[in-house]
Design a protein around this motif. Structure first.
Motif, short mmCIF file in Angstrom:
data_model
loop_
_atom_site.label_atom_id
_atom_site.label_comp_id
_atom_site.label_asym_id
_atom_site.label_seq_id
_atom_site.Cartn_x
_atom_site.Cartn_y
_atom_site.Cartn_z
N GLY A 25 0.78 -1.22 0.00
CA GLY A 25 0.00 0.00 0.00
C GLY A 25 0.82 1.28 0.00
N ASP A 27 1.66 2.88 -2.48
CA ASP A 27 1.23 3.75 -3.57
C ASP A 27 0.02 4.59 -3.21
N ARG A 28 -0.52 4.44 -2.01
CA ARG A 28 -1.59 5.33 -1.59
C ARG A 28 -1.02 6.74 -1.43
N GLU A 54 -5.21 12.07 -0.48
CA GLU A 54 -5.87 10.81 -0.16
C GLU A 54 -7.38 10.93 -0.30
N TYR A 57 -8.30 10.76 -4.09
CA TYR A 57 -8.22 9.44 -4.72
C TYR A 57 -8.83 8.34 -3.85
N GLN A 61 -9.56 2.65 -7.05
CA GLN A 61 -9.01 1.35 -6.69
C GLN A 61 -8.64 0.60 -7.95
N TYR A 71 -2.58 6.83 -8.54
CA TYR A 71 -2.61 7.75 -7.42
C TYR A 71 -1.28 7.81 -6.68
N GLY A 72 -0.45 6.76 -6.81
CA GLY A 72 0.87 6.81 -6.19
C GLY A 72 1.75 7.86 -6.84
#
Length: 262
Positions: A25, A27-28, A54, A57, A61, A71-72
């Motif tokens: 995770g 890349d969040r 955050e 985005y 998913q 989104y990363g």
């Protein structure tokens, strides 16, 4: 600027490494922006911008390998340009969107190339050439990480001055419009998330959270704390119900066995 370009390129590598190997995770946007902020020497700004991105985005998913927005990469570049160009987080949000779309395009090109290697992988396995198979795999991994490093390195090395000049020449009216648009994007992210999660059983929890903020002026931390407590209660109730059903089933089974034994 060379050091900053290297830091952003390395941020892209870390974000993609944590997303591909182990699905950790990284890349969040919250994590990606924090990593970028730490490497650029501005951890507080990285966390702040990551929290804003955050929300934008939140509903994005990856489904079945299809990435609607990267989104990363959006988190890395949104944070990087906000810090290096000394601009407001709202502008960083606006700048992150095109880079998230660019990241999707680059990833699709990589998948096209990686898919073309399947026949070579299969041939190496059929001929029991495990060493060649491993070398091809490592080559693929190196190309994957190298392309993200180059994207971050070149974009910052070449584009930061242009971005800073562009931001400084934007009229006040347009800058205000970008701020308003950036303020609407978190609502869009929440809406996308609610489309996939909305259910009549979950609706009361949504309105409870809304009421805590709207009527009682609760902060996100307070709402999250209450939400965690409610979640624990819901889990305990579900476990208790499951345990009771299991006990009832065992009791019925024992009665049936006693009936046939008699």
């Amino acid at each position: 600027m060379l050091v900053e370009a290297f830091a952003v390129g390395f941020s892209c590598v870390l974000v993609k490494f944590g997303a591909w190997w182990g699905a950790m995770g990284w890349d969040r946007p919250m994590i990606a922006s924090t990593i970028t902020g730490v490497l650029l020497g501005h951890p507080v700004e990285g966390i702040t911008i990551g929290a804003a991105l955050e929300l934008v985005y939140l509903g994005a998913q990856s489904m079945g390998g299809v990435l609607p927005q990267d989104y990363g990469i959006g988190g890395v570049f949104g944070c990087a340009f906000a810090i290096l160009a000394s601009t407001r987080p709202s502008v960083a949000v606006a700048l992150s969107i095109p880079f998230s779309m660019l990241g999707t395009l680059i990833y699709d090109l990589f998948k096209f190339w990686a898919t073309s290697l399947v026949t070579k992988f299969q041939k190496h396995l059929e001929e029991h050439r495990i060493g060649a198979f491993k070398r091809l795999w490592y080559s693929q991994a190196i190309v994957y990480l190298a392309m993200w490093f180059l994207l971050g390195f070149i974009s910052i090395l070449v584009g930061t001055t242009a971005i800073k000049t562009l931001v400084n020449t934007i009229p006040t009216v347009i800058m205000h419009s970008l701020t308003v648009a950036a303020g609407m994007l978190p609502a869009l992210g929440m809406a996308l998330l609610m489309i996939s999660l909305w259910d009549k059983k979950l609706a009361p929890y949504f309105f409870i959270g809304f009421g805590l903020v709207a009527f009682f002026k609760g902060t996100l931390i307070e709402v999250a704390f209450i939400g965690a407590a409610v979640a624990v209660l819901a889990i305990i109730g579900q476990l208790t119900t499951t345990k009771n059903l299991k006990t009832q089933a065992e009791h019925v089974t024992d009665e049936e066995e006693d009936f046939f034994n008699d």
